[in-house]
Write a protein that holds these residues in place. Structure first.
Motif: not given
Lengths: 429, 429, 429, 429
Positions: C130-131, C142-143, C179-180, D424-427
């Motif tokens: 997801f990142s 986009y996936g 997954i995001g 990158g990753s978020g918080g």
């Protein structure tokens, strides 16, 4: 004079008294460790009272169907007897809230005397303009207090004034106004004009309110109107109470909010701004489900009472909310449901009294979110049933109200006297 | 034989025909620029059909009240006439969906002939086990197909089999099963045992399903049960269809989901796994509000039809959903509401046909989220009313159904024949 | 070897031991009256275990900001030490669930040894697509597993396979895939093609799954995608597990559902159809709030465990769910939050064990909704803290984990060793 | 001076001009039939303006990840250029709303001149106390304007005063205050004390508000706080505006409400009570999704504008709301998303202008719910794109903003100048 024989109560209590004494003693020891005097808590619980709605003792229904139970009350006199049973066993419901026109009688003195004989007083009056009574001149199909036609509004105003008049004779001190007014489609009504008309009509009612009365307006997000309601939330409700004057307050029904809304915060805001009038207690998972209080989310009920006890202990100005149950009983014996709901509000109140408020304030100052949260959870987790049961027991009620009610065979007795009611489809078909 | 005089239709159409021709011509020009043949779209719209529920032509109600309108249909024969009016004016509703026991008649041939005379066929049959019929042996208060008692389940199974039998004689090809079974309190029933009993009962019904029939199970999150329902969502619904067999499909009512749920995606999943049976179209803002289709969120309706057209165009295997309206009309003339709802589903279908699917697929491949989204919006924004109106006009219907209906004075006419119905409180009091 | 000195634990326990003994004895007496052996319950609680997520010991954040605390763990070795503290004090969290790539190390044996030294095993592996990781060839903007481009999907598949490889070396037996993937706008992706690609990719991963492993797919309604997600609910999740095969199961995160959804019923359905893989425990009021388990709606947590205990006791086929906490700690010390959440799941389990299932079944058969509901409430209302505390105490843990943790001064100690981390804005700005 | 070459605009417009003329002419004919002068509508649309948020031209992110696009603006000067592009093509966004500290510069005159050179003015200023700026003395982890510590509140007050000072120099006339203050757990803060502190702090800011300025408070139900927020809904927001005084108004962000809430009604109430300050436009399906305006529920957007046009036309007292976009662009080019969102608010405004208000009022009086509802739908269904496009065209903008923007190659140009930003990753991790 008890409807439920005191002998039955005594016999049932005798079975539980020993265990209760042991549990109460041990809980007292636990609470003493926390610096709490269990007897003081018990006394406050014993003084707590919640009103029962007259309509609550009949079996409810949905738009799909109504399935009546046995021994349905035929009229307000039957209803008062059912209400008396609830109070005799729980000692927590000394008043009844009437609904006009259903509870209208020709001889109000007889009604008042019946109440007195049963040890019951009369709480807030409830008007009804969400359905048409037989022979009613103007229909409420398209609204009542906010209706576009002045004559319909006038009729609804006069009905409310009549409710006040009836209530005066019975010793009530408040009028609760909930209307079904609203729309099913965008454009059906002008939001602003509808609300102007509603405010004007409420002002006309307010003029007739005796000096020692209060008027409660009740907000509801939806149902029976499915696109908009005139009094949709506490924001609009606050505006109403503000526009009307010092005797006007907001009533909070726990099931009348949008999903996920933080209700205890609304309660806190209304207290802070001097406009919390009272409650319709019940529980819900989806919408205005009107389920037994505390049956779905007991912690939410506790959090509401946490605000109430907080306000009570800091002596918040003008804080004197009315407490009432408002439920619809579709699959249970209504008397049983109301007894357990009365017990649940007592429970939440007792738990609220156990919150260590000094510690809580300290954690709040220090941003100790975990310990602040645990302070509430500790009070909530405490099994206060011994306190509630002891308060009931000492007050002449039942240690176990439902078991005692069943042992007394009340439902079978009234079923023999009261004719069976046919069920059938609800409003939809 | 038309109920609404063809002269009235012609006179009303004459007022609009010129403007319609102009609008249609210009829209044709616009669509041609996008490579779309307006006549081809019109032909597909003209072939589109949605069933009308027999119960929809009566005024609905809520648990609080029911406010009947004038000229309420007295029985299924009256209802068929009302349905015929809808079809005569919209040309989009050639079939009626019956609800047993309400639409049960002693002489089924008479009913079938009446339908044929009015140009109406019979769509899916609907059983009812959510309320008790008079003289019914076992009550459905605590459930029907999932009831703990075998005798009650048996009664509910037999009722469904009877519905099949009636339907066979009328030419129906499907049975829709929606039950109110569920619970109001945690613990009231065992989720697993209830569902096992439900599946067993449905299998018993399924056995009686003719080879050329389909059975549709319908999920609903809540109401009339307020803690849990046996068929709560499409996940459970899919399991049912899978357990039953190839003739079993899932029915999607647009108002039966949790807040915020992406319904068009559920539609896509059911198509993908071969289990989309059909729809109950309506619209809602809060719960199962049963409002007129497309009146609250028309874009959502379009997105559902976007999936349907997508499946139609790619010839998805086994894709043949049944389309039906299912609404409750509390503040409008039911015939008017059903006419506009029929129009709205035609509109959404027409808009779905305008989606540039090749371009859309390209944007999807390129992750051009903005243009993909705009491709749908462009189709949705197109005012397809000229296509719908022309299809109606050419089919012998009304360019403006509501205006023509009003001009024909149908409601006043039936109000003279059909006695007024008393309103009153709903199930709650 | 304990990180928290056994002397500190002993000293803290000494303060509480006397009161605990008294409370435990009295609760034992109470439970005996109900026919329950408190020691048997305690033993089952003592055997209960829930995994801690490695990412949970760091301070979380929102898209608006991240406010780190003191002594943030720098890497998986620091994280393991923090996890060890949780287990030492609660005795309920013997395993850690890793997240790759964050917890990836060059020397896996060192990691395994570290775990062993701390008394910790390795629970399910978690992949991350997801990142984007630094130097990653294809972006997941986009996936990932459902991405339109095969190369991106391939990369995501290989990442999951790598997670399996790492897990094998550490002794893990499961892979959790969340997954995001999803969309922000209608039309952005084709629901069906996306899901086809996802299934194909999961099948490729499944092929690499060792025979004694399980794969858990996790559904989520929204976030980070805000219009649709590929695995949006348990219905889709069930389809995945079914398509993949016998080693595939559904994972339920309590915060990943639509408002008002009855989660305990989803749990029951997945158990009934043999596809409940496990849980990510947390609590929430609005969306995927990732708050401490049981902090918002403790009764809902109990109702989930009621289903789990029910399945355990009736020995439901294939029932062996994995239990894991999954929370984000923004305003508390993560170690404290995880300790109390571990305690809360133990509490809900203990309460579930107290349900009188024979009585419950009886009430269900008799449609005694009130007593059925009260049967659950009675178990929930019981203050089982003495059982939990005794189980911890006897297992070498702390009677009061948070107080003991604070007394040990662990946070200050690691704050001295681990450099302060700068806070800042979240993803949004 | 245009950033997008006028030649490019002219060349692109040339491709569309003929079709536009034809569509505009035909729509004019249609509207004339309804008694509407298309040119008058076009003029009002041409005068409509909505502000662009400076932060909107950068790619947003979630707590899970941030995936930057190409050519991300490096600072407020870059952002102004991006904003200028939006205005040049849409002619609807003549002002920019700044966010401090991110847009803080040493030389404010240079910033003002840059704006002037680009044809841009400065709309409301936005303070930020929801994240910590580097070197900030007191952290906002536990709140800002409602923080328990006076020094932290003071710092937040001073930051807001600084925003006013900056705004004065740039020609802004309003301050928007949104805070992230709230709690994650019941008990974490005292609702009443927090709100008292908030009001006190806002009063301190209000004192520094120039006479010709307005202050907008913004409510939000949740996120980043997940149990309660200090300014949770319009009810609390109204109380704030009332307590502060005549220059204080409520700001409505379309995504900040509970599920199912009727936002257009809130808008009507705030107008009626003189406290509607303005909007943050965006769209959402679940929570504060910050999606492109009108992309999820365009009819809801129309219904909001229906209230705005209604108030405009009846000249509601004190009605002068500020319009601003507030979105987060995770998967699109931010400039494209803002252009289409600016277009969508113009569209909703144009549709609002088409509502036949006299007819609507008549239907409302007659309780003709169906025709009242259809009156709104008729306006909404009208494809007003020719009006919008003609207004842009005649104003020097693009008939098709997105196509023209792409043709101009702006993104590639700035990508060459502005360095790539790492994702990158978020918080959360």
């Amino acid at each position: 004079m008890n409807i439920i024989s005191k002998d039955v109560i005594a016999a049932e209590n005798a079975k539980q008294a020993h265990a209760l004494a042991s549990d109460y003693a041990h809980l007292g020891e636990q609470l003493a460790r926390r610096g709490i005097d269990i007897d003081a808590v018990k006394r406050r619980v014993a003084n707590y009272a919640v009103a029962v709605p007259s309509w609550g003792v009949g079996t409810g229904g949905t738009r799909f169907a109504r399935f009546p139970g046995e021994g349905e009350p035929r009229n307000i006199f039957d209803k008062l007897e059912d209400c008396a049973v609830i109070h005799e066993l729980t000692r927590a419901t000394p008043t009844v809230s009437l609904h006009i026109p259903w509870d209208k009688v020709s001889d109000l003195s007889a009604l008042k005397e019946k109440g007195a004989a049963l040890g019951l007083g009369f709480d807030a009056m409830n008007s009804n303009t969400f359905s048409d009574a037989p022979q009613q001149e103007h229909s409420y199909k398209y609204g009542s207090l906010s209706h576009a036609n002045a004559a319909t509004r006038r009729q609804a105003i006069e009905h409310n004034i009549e409710c006040i008049e009836i209530g005066r004779k019975l010793g009530s001190k408040a009028l609760t106004v909930w209307i079904g007014d609203g729309t099913n489609f965008p454009g059906q009504a002008d939001f602003t004009r509808s609300f102007e008309r509603y405010l004007e009509a409420m002002k006309a009612i307010y003029k007739h309110l005796p000096d020692d009365w209060r008027i409660f307006s009740e907000h509801k997000m939806y149902e029976p109107a499915f696109y908009s309601t005139v009094v949709q939330d506490w924001g609009t409700n606050y505006l109403i109470a503000k526009e009307l004057g010092d005797k006007a307050y907001c009533l909070v029904d726990l099931g009348h909010h949008a999903p996920n809304v933080n209700i205890e915060m609304i309660v806190a805001r209304l207290i802070q701004f001097g406009k919390l009038g009272g409650f319709h207690f019940n529980d819900s998972k989806y919408g205005d489900d009107d389920l037994d209080t505390g049956s779905i989310d007991p912690y939410r009920l506790f959090l509401v009472f946490n605000e109430l006890v907080n306000a009570e202990e800091r002596k918040a100005e003008g804080f004197a909310p009315a407490h009432m149950l408002d439920q619809s009983h579709n699959v249970t014996d209504p008397i049983e449901s109301l007894m357990r709901s009365a017990t649940e509000v007592c429970r939440a109140y007792a738990q609220g009294l156990l919150v260590d408020r000094a510690a809580l304030a300290g954690y709040q100052e220090e941003h100790d979110a975990l310990m602040a949260s645990e302070t509430l959870k500790t009070a909530f987790r405490t099994d206060v049933e011994p306190i509630l049961a002891m308060a009931r027991h000492e007050g002449g009620g039942a240690i176990d109200p439902v078991a005692t009610y069943r042992a007394a065979g009340y439902r079978a007795k009234v079923a023999a006297d009261r004719p069976a009611v046919a069920g059938g489809s609800g409003g939809i078909v």
